[in-house]
Design a protein around this motif. Structure first.
Motif, PDB file in Angstrom:
ATOM      1  N   SER A  21       0.838  -1.195   0.000  1.00 60.07           N
ATOM      2  CA  SER A  21       0.000   0.000   0.000  1.00 60.07           C
ATOM      3  C   SER A  21       0.871   1.242   0.000  1.00 60.07           C
ATOM      4  O   SER A  21       1.952   1.254   0.605  1.00 60.07           O
ATOM      5  CB  SER A  21      -0.906   0.024   1.238  1.00 60.07           C
ATOM      6  OG  SER A  21      -1.763  -1.093   1.276  1.00 60.07           O
ATOM      7  N   ALA A  23       0.053   5.096   0.887  1.00 63.99           N
ATOM      8  CA  ALA A  23      -0.925   6.070   1.358  1.00 63.99           C
ATOM      9  C   ALA A  23      -0.367   7.478   1.231  1.00 63.99           C
ATOM     10  O   ALA A  23       0.769   7.743   1.642  1.00 63.99           O
ATOM     11  CB  ALA A  23      -1.295   5.783   2.803  1.00 63.99           C
ATOM     12  N   THR A  75      -5.111   5.997  -1.631  1.00 59.78           N
ATOM     13  CA  THR A  75      -4.078   4.959  -1.534  1.00 59.78           C
ATOM     14  C   THR A  75      -3.933   4.232  -2.869  1.00 59.78           C
ATOM     15  O   THR A  75      -4.933   3.981  -3.544  1.00 59.78           O
ATOM     16  CB  THR A  75      -4.430   3.955  -0.430  1.00 59.78           C
ATOM     17  OG1 THR A  75      -4.510   4.639   0.830  1.00 59.78           O
ATOM     18  CG2 THR A  75      -3.394   2.853  -0.325  1.00 59.78           C
ATOM     19  N   TYR A  77      -2.275   0.689  -4.530  1.00 60.02           N
ATOM     20  CA  TYR A  77      -1.873  -0.654  -4.127  1.00 60.02           C
ATOM     21  C   TYR A  77      -1.042  -1.314  -5.225  1.00 60.02           C
ATOM     22  O   TYR A  77      -1.202  -1.020  -6.406  1.00 60.02           O
ATOM     23  CB  TYR A  77      -3.104  -1.517  -3.846  1.00 60.02           C
ATOM     24  CG  TYR A  77      -4.000  -0.965  -2.774  1.00 60.02           C
ATOM     25  CD1 TYR A  77      -5.137  -0.230  -3.101  1.00 60.02           C
ATOM     26  CD2 TYR A  77      -3.706  -1.175  -1.435  1.00 60.02           C
ATOM     27  CE1 TYR A  77      -5.960   0.287  -2.118  1.00 60.02           C
ATOM     28  CE2 TYR A  77      -4.531  -0.664  -0.437  1.00 60.02           C
ATOM     29  CZ  TYR A  77      -5.655   0.068  -0.785  1.00 60.02           C
ATOM     30  OH  TYR A  77      -6.467   0.578   0.202  1.00 60.02           O
TER      31      TYR A  77
END
Length: 126
Positions: A21, A23, A75, A77
């Motif tokens: 991830s 962020a 976010t 991924y």
């Protein structure tokens, strides 16, 4: 202040999966090109995947890795499947805030990305 924080790294067995991830804070990811890069021990950093209007992937990860973006969570991924020992390294996400490049196919060139996270370690080993 623009910041990126990676998470999700760890140890995986060959053939296994991990999801990284990235962020963001201080800016909206849905208007920035986001790239994933990695650096293996003793090697130069290399581009892995990027997302703008169109996704891009390094040949070494095509068909195994998938990049995606959740606007509600701000976010990005990186889903990594069928992991190999050569995928081992520190994975970084980075942001390119150029609005013109966002409208085009993203390019995995480090010099285009001005904001970087601190990285997350991925180790693929049995």
């Amino acid at each position: 202040q623009e910041q990126l924080v990676e998470s999700g790294g760890g140890l995986a067995q060959p053939g296994g999966s991990l999801r990284l991830s990235c962020a963001a804070s201080g800016f909206a990811l849905n208007t920035f090109t986001i790239g994933w890069f990695r650096q293996a021990p003793g090697k130069e950093r290399e581009g892995v995947s990027c997302i703008s209007r169109r996704d891009g992937y390094a040949d070494s990860v095509k068909g195994r890795f998938t990049i995606s973006r959740d606007i509600t969570k701000n976010t990005v991924y990186l889903q990594m499947n069928s992991l190999k020992p050569e995928d081992t390294g520190v994975y970084y996400c980075a942001a390119d805030n150029n609005p013109y490049r966002f409208l085009r196919q993203c390019v995995l060139s480090e010099t285009l990305f001005g904001t970087w996270g601190q990285g997350t370690q991925v180790t693929v080993s049995s």
